[in-house]
Design a protein around this motif. Structure first.
Motif, PDB file in Angstrom:
ATOM      1  N   ALA A   1      -0.399  -9.972   7.119  1.00  0.00           N
ATOM      2  CA  ALA A   1       0.982 -10.226   6.713  1.00  0.00           C
ATOM      3  C   ALA A   1       1.754 -10.815   7.887  1.00  0.00           C
ATOM      4  O   ALA A   1       1.264 -10.835   9.014  1.00  0.00           O
ATOM      5  CB  ALA A   1       1.660  -8.930   6.255  1.00  0.00           C
ATOM      6  N   VAL A   2       2.960 -11.254   7.591  1.00  0.00           N
ATOM      7  CA  VAL A   2       3.912 -11.553   8.656  1.00  0.00           C
ATOM      8  C   VAL A   2       4.666 -10.261   8.955  1.00  0.00           C
ATOM      9  O   VAL A   2       5.216  -9.632   8.042  1.00  0.00           O
ATOM     10  CB  VAL A   2       4.893 -12.673   8.256  1.00  0.00           C
ATOM     11  CG1 VAL A   2       5.898 -12.914   9.371  1.00  0.00           C
ATOM     12  CG2 VAL A   2       4.132 -13.954   7.924  1.00  0.00           C
ATOM     13  N   TYR A   3       4.682  -9.888  10.204  1.00  0.00           N
ATOM     14  CA  TYR A   3       5.338  -8.651  10.619  1.00  0.00           C
ATOM     15  C   TYR A   3       6.683  -8.996  11.250  1.00  0.00           C
ATOM     16  O   TYR A   3       6.762  -9.844  12.146  1.00  0.00           O
ATOM     17  CB  TYR A   3       4.452  -7.892  11.600  1.00  0.00           C
ATOM     18  CG  TYR A   3       3.307  -7.178  10.921  1.00  0.00           C
ATOM     19  CD1 TYR A   3       2.249  -7.902  10.369  1.00  0.00           C
ATOM     20  CD2 TYR A   3       3.292  -5.794  10.793  1.00  0.00           C
ATOM     21  CE1 TYR A   3       1.208  -7.270   9.720  1.00  0.00           C
ATOM     22  CE2 TYR A   3       2.246  -5.142  10.151  1.00  0.00           C
ATOM     23  CZ  TYR A   3       1.217  -5.894   9.615  1.00  0.00           C
ATOM     24  OH  TYR A   3       0.190  -5.253   8.967  1.00  0.00           O
ATOM     25  N   TYR A   4       7.708  -8.306  10.777  1.00  0.00           N
ATOM     26  CA  TYR A   4       9.073  -8.560  11.231  1.00  0.00           C
ATOM     27  C   TYR A   4       9.640  -7.343  11.948  1.00  0.00           C
ATOM     28  O   TYR A   4       9.541  -6.211  11.462  1.00  0.00           O
ATOM     29  CB  TYR A   4       9.984  -8.880  10.048  1.00  0.00           C
ATOM     30  CG  TYR A   4       9.635 -10.145   9.310  1.00  0.00           C
ATOM     31  CD1 TYR A   4       8.773 -10.117   8.218  1.00  0.00           C
ATOM     32  CD2 TYR A   4      10.180 -11.371   9.696  1.00  0.00           C
ATOM     33  CE1 TYR A   4       8.459 -11.280   7.533  1.00  0.00           C
ATOM     34  CE2 TYR A   4       9.866 -12.534   9.013  1.00  0.00           C
ATOM     35  CZ  TYR A   4       9.000 -12.481   7.933  1.00  0.00           C
ATOM     36  OH  TYR A   4       8.699 -13.628   7.253  1.00  0.00           O
ATOM     37  N   CYS A   5      10.245  -7.609  13.061  1.00  0.00           N
ATOM     38  CA  CYS A   5      10.975  -6.572  13.775  1.00  0.00           C
ATOM     39  C   CYS A   5      12.356  -6.409  13.142  1.00  0.00           C
ATOM     40  O   CYS A   5      12.988  -7.408  12.752  1.00  0.00           O
ATOM     41  CB  CYS A   5      11.106  -6.978  15.235  1.00  0.00           C
ATOM     42  SG  CYS A   5      12.025  -5.818  16.259  1.00  0.00           S
TER      43      CYS A   5
ATOM     44  N   TRP B   1      17.059  -9.116  12.213  1.00  0.00           N
ATOM     45  CA  TRP B   1      15.650  -9.423  12.008  1.00  0.00           C
ATOM     46  C   TRP B   1      15.138 -10.415  13.044  1.00  0.00           C
ATOM     47  O   TRP B   1      15.867 -11.324  13.474  1.00  0.00           O
ATOM     48  CB  TRP B   1      15.439 -10.028  10.612  1.00  0.00           C
ATOM     49  CG  TRP B   1      15.781  -9.107   9.498  1.00  0.00           C
ATOM     50  CD1 TRP B   1      16.980  -9.017   8.842  1.00  0.00           C
ATOM     51  CD2 TRP B   1      14.928  -8.121   8.906  1.00  0.00           C
ATOM     52  NE1 TRP B   1      16.909  -8.043   7.872  1.00  0.00           N
ATOM     53  CE2 TRP B   1      15.674  -7.483   7.891  1.00  0.00           C
ATOM     54  CE3 TRP B   1      13.608  -7.726   9.127  1.00  0.00           C
ATOM     55  CZ2 TRP B   1      15.134  -6.451   7.096  1.00  0.00           C
ATOM     56  CZ3 TRP B   1      13.085  -6.714   8.336  1.00  0.00           C
ATOM     57  CH2 TRP B   1      13.838  -6.096   7.345  1.00  0.00           C
ATOM     58  N   GLY B   2      13.870 -10.235  13.396  1.00  0.00           N
ATOM     59  CA  GLY B   2      13.200 -11.245  14.189  1.00  0.00           C
ATOM     60  C   GLY B   2      12.656 -12.343  13.300  1.00  0.00           C
ATOM     61  O   GLY B   2      12.782 -12.291  12.076  1.00  0.00           O
ATOM     62  N   GLN B   3      12.006 -13.298  13.928  1.00  0.00           N
ATOM     63  CA  GLN B   3      11.509 -14.453  13.186  1.00  0.00           C
ATOM     64  C   GLN B   3      10.160 -14.171  12.537  1.00  0.00           C
ATOM     65  O   GLN B   3       9.712 -14.934  11.675  1.00  0.00           O
ATOM     66  CB  GLN B   3      11.400 -15.670  14.111  1.00  0.00           C
ATOM     67  CG  GLN B   3      10.164 -15.709  14.994  1.00  0.00           C
ATOM     68  CD  GLN B   3      10.189 -14.719  16.138  1.00  0.00           C
ATOM     69  OE1 GLN B   3      11.212 -14.062  16.388  1.00  0.00           O
ATOM     70  NE2 GLN B   3       9.083 -14.608  16.857  1.00  0.00           N
ATOM     71  N   GLY B   4       9.516 -13.115  12.934  1.00  0.00           N
ATOM     72  CA  GLY B   4       8.224 -12.737  12.355  1.00  0.00           C
ATOM     73  C   GLY B   4       7.054 -13.191  13.209  1.00  0.00           C
ATOM     74  O   GLY B   4       7.120 -14.208  13.900  1.00  0.00           O
ATOM     75  N   THR B   5       5.983 -12.416  13.146  1.00  0.00           N
ATOM     76  CA  THR B   5       4.749 -12.766  13.847  1.00  0.00           C
ATOM     77  C   THR B   5       3.584 -12.534  12.886  1.00  0.00           C
ATOM     78  O   THR B   5       3.516 -11.502  12.224  1.00  0.00           O
ATOM     79  CB  THR B   5       4.596 -11.960  15.149  1.00  0.00           C
ATOM     80  OG1 THR B   5       3.447 -12.414  15.865  1.00  0.00           O
ATOM     81  CG2 THR B   5       4.468 -10.460  14.911  1.00  0.00           C
TER      82      THR B   5
END
Length: 114
Positions: free
Chosen positions: A90-94, A104-108
């Motif tokens: 998945a894309v993980y978001y802070c 929110w972060g941009q995702g990793t």
């Protein structure tokens, strides 16, 4: 303005481990709650884990015993992920929350190959 920057996402084989990091910067000194969410194609974003300033944690059932969330006083939050499986792809978001406002972060991207 608040900025969250994630790092650590990559391709990993099933059974492997990854550590995600997120650092918050900006006007807000401390967030009461920080956490990680994830979203895979066709699915809604879901809470993976969150941690309060006092250290209280909440985990998604499917990651309990495999993932560990932690944070440090510099407004950074980490997610240690062990025994990864393809369903964790998945894309993980802070996420950081203060006074009911979410940042929110941009995702990793985390990809787990079988």
């Amino acid at each position: 303005q608040v900025k969250l920057v994630e790092s650590g996402g990559t391709l990993v084989q099933a059974g492997g481990s990854l550590r995600l990091s997120c650092t918050a910067s900006g006007r807000i000194i401390s967030f009461p709650v920080m956490g990680w969410y994830r979203q895979s194609p066709g699915k809604q974003r879901e809470l993976v884990a969150r941690i309060s300033w006092g250290g209280n944690t909440v985990y998604l059932d499917s990651v309990k015993g495999r993932f560990t969330i932690s944070r440090d006083p510099r407004n950074a939050v980490y997610l240690q992920m062990n025994s990864l499986n393809p369903e964790d792809t998945a894309v993980y978001y802070c996420n950081a929350n203060i006074k009911s406002v979410d940042y929110w972060g941009q995702g990793t991207q985390v990809t787990v190959s079988s």
